[in-house]
Design a protein around this motif. Structure first.
Motif, PDB file in Angstrom:
ATOM      1  N   GLU A  23       0.826  -1.211   0.000  1.00 45.75           N
ATOM      2  CA  GLU A  23       0.000   0.000   0.000  1.00 45.75           C
ATOM      3  C   GLU A  23       0.859   1.260   0.000  1.00 45.75           C
ATOM      4  OE1 GLU A  23      -2.617  -0.380   3.326  1.00 45.75           O
ATOM      5  OE2 GLU A  23      -3.806  -1.965   2.384  1.00 45.75           O
TER       6      GLU A  23
ATOM      7  N   GLN B 153       2.224   1.776  -3.468  1.00 45.27           N
ATOM      8  CA  GLN B 153       1.187   2.257  -4.378  1.00 45.27           C
ATOM      9  C   GLN B 153       0.910   3.742  -4.152  1.00 45.27           C
ATOM     10  OE1 GLN B 153      -0.117   0.706  -6.966  1.00 45.27           O
ATOM     11  NE2 GLN B 153       1.179  -1.068  -6.507  1.00 45.27           N
ATOM     12  N   LYS B 154       0.886   4.168  -2.898  1.00 42.39           N
ATOM     13  CA  LYS B 154       0.669   5.587  -2.594  1.00 42.39           C
ATOM     14  C   LYS B 154       1.791   6.440  -3.169  1.00 42.39           C
ATOM     15  CE  LYS B 154      -1.966   4.967   1.668  1.00 42.39           C
ATOM     16  NZ  LYS B 154      -1.953   5.142   3.134  1.00 42.39           N
ATOM     17  N   LYS B 155       3.037   5.960  -3.054  1.00 44.89           N
ATOM     18  CA  LYS B 155       4.175   6.693  -3.588  1.00 44.89           C
ATOM     19  C   LYS B 155       4.079   6.815  -5.108  1.00 44.89           C
ATOM     20  CE  LYS B 155       7.450   5.590   0.059  1.00 44.89           C
ATOM     21  NZ  LYS B 155       8.706   4.873   0.394  1.00 44.89           N
ATOM     22  N   LYS B 156       3.687   5.718  -5.773  1.00 49.12           N
ATOM     23  CA  LYS B 156       3.559   5.751  -7.232  1.00 49.12           C
ATOM     24  C   LYS B 156       2.478   6.730  -7.661  1.00 49.12           C
ATOM     25  CE  LYS B 156       5.173   1.097  -8.326  1.00 49.12           C
ATOM     26  NZ  LYS B 156       4.787  -0.223  -8.862  1.00 49.12           N
ATOM     27  N   LYS B 157       1.339   6.729  -6.945  1.00 46.06           N
ATOM     28  CA  LYS B 157       0.252   7.662  -7.272  1.00 46.06           C
ATOM     29  C   LYS B 157       0.687   9.099  -7.045  1.00 46.06           C
ATOM     30  CE  LYS B 157      -3.585   4.503  -6.388  1.00 46.06           C
ATOM     31  NZ  LYS B 157      -4.754   4.219  -5.546  1.00 46.06           N
ATOM     32  N   ALA B 158       1.427   9.331  -5.971  1.00 41.51           N
ATOM     33  CA  ALA B 158       1.893  10.687  -5.676  1.00 41.51           C
ATOM     34  C   ALA B 158       2.869  11.153  -6.761  1.00 41.51           C
ATOM     35  CB  ALA B 158       2.553  10.735  -4.312  1.00 41.51           C
ATOM     36  N   LYS B 159       3.760  10.278  -7.206  1.00 37.98           N
ATOM     37  CA  LYS B 159       4.705  10.624  -8.262  1.00 37.98           C
ATOM     38  C   LYS B 159       3.963  10.907  -9.567  1.00 37.98           C
ATOM     39  CE  LYS B 159       8.773   8.147  -6.620  1.00 37.98           C
ATOM     40  NZ  LYS B 159       9.714   7.047  -6.900  1.00 37.98           N
ATOM     41  N   ALA B 160       2.965  10.079  -9.881  1.00 37.07           N
ATOM     42  CA  ALA B 160       2.196  10.278 -11.109  1.00 37.07           C
ATOM     43  C   ALA B 160       1.419  11.595 -11.052  1.00 37.07           C
ATOM     44  CB  ALA B 160       1.244   9.107 -11.326  1.00 37.07           C
ATOM     45  N   ALA B 161       0.847  11.911  -9.908  1.00 38.95           N
ATOM     46  CA  ALA B 161       0.104  13.164  -9.754  1.00 38.95           C
ATOM     47  C   ALA B 161       1.044  14.354  -9.857  1.00 38.95           C
ATOM     48  CB  ALA B 161      -0.626  13.173  -8.412  1.00 38.95           C
ATOM     49  N   ASP B 162       2.223  14.273  -9.293  1.00 41.47           N
ATOM     50  CA  ASP B 162       3.201  15.355  -9.382  1.00 41.47           C
ATOM     51  C   ASP B 162       3.645  15.557 -10.823  1.00 41.47           C
ATOM     52  OD1 ASP B 162       3.080  15.797  -6.693  1.00 41.47           O
ATOM     53  OD2 ASP B 162       4.928  14.670  -6.206  1.00 41.47           O
TER      54      ASP B 162
END
Length: 193
Positions: free
Chosen positions: A82, A85-94
């Motif tokens: 989890e 996954q949060k880190k990947k979503k944060a990177k994608a959003a950035d």
């Protein structure tokens, strides 16, 4: 006086240590029957001797412990997944936010900031990976292999315990009889004829 040949291993305080029934060295380990009819001090080394006793393994307890450990491992892996996954979503959003807001002048400034930010993120990731590897190498809660707690004495030692208990009972009965005034013969009251 019969009692089952099932003994539980218990520890007492070091100040209460008494001599082992086998080798007479001080010991704080005690073997006791479930109904507390028989107990004796014994050295932990004797418990490992296959000629003295055999451990009774509780399969249900072992399986329950393994299941608990497995569930804890699954929870740990889920949390790690989890977080990733949060880190990947944060990177994608950035990254998505950075593409929409960039102009030609801002790109130069942000490229410098992103390279610094990327270095910081890489360092943080490396630290977390090193910590995860350290945790994997040495588990946070080291589980030592528990020694068996329930033992069955070999036939000869069990028979010795039974004989000792019988002798104690006989001695107790004899003491009680000797306290009874009618146990000894009385002095004759008439003259012999």
């Amino acid at each position: 006086m019969e009692f089952p040949n099932i003994y539980t291993h218990r520890k007492v305080a070091e100040t209460s240590a008494k001599s082992c029934d086998i080798c007479f060295k001080l010991s704080s380990s005690v073997l006791i029957t479930p109904d507390s009819k028989d107990w004796f001090y014994v050295c932990p080394a004797h418990l490992k001797d296959p000629n003295f006793c055999t451990p009774k393994i509780d399969q249900a307890a072992i399986e329950a412990r393994k299941k608990k450990e497995l569930e804890a491992e699954i929870e740990r892996v889920k949390k790690e997944y989890e977080e990733k996954q949060k880190k990947k979503k944060a990177k994608a959003a950035d990254a998505a936010a950075g593409e929409n807001n960039n102009t030609s002048d801002d790109k130069k400034v942000q490229d410098g900031k992103q390279s610094e930010g990327d270095k910081d993120k890489k360092q943080e990731d490396e630290k977390q990976q090193a910590e995860a590897q350290a945790k994997a190498a040495s588990p946070s809660s080291p589980v030592e292999e528990e020694e068996p707690r329930i033992f069955e004495l070999k036939r000869t030692f069990y028979q010795q315990r039974l004989n000792k208990k019988r002798q104690v009972e006989i001695a107790k009965r004899n003491r009680e009889r000797m306290r009874d005034p009618n146990f000894f013969p009385s002095v004759p009251k008439s003259l012999p004829s």
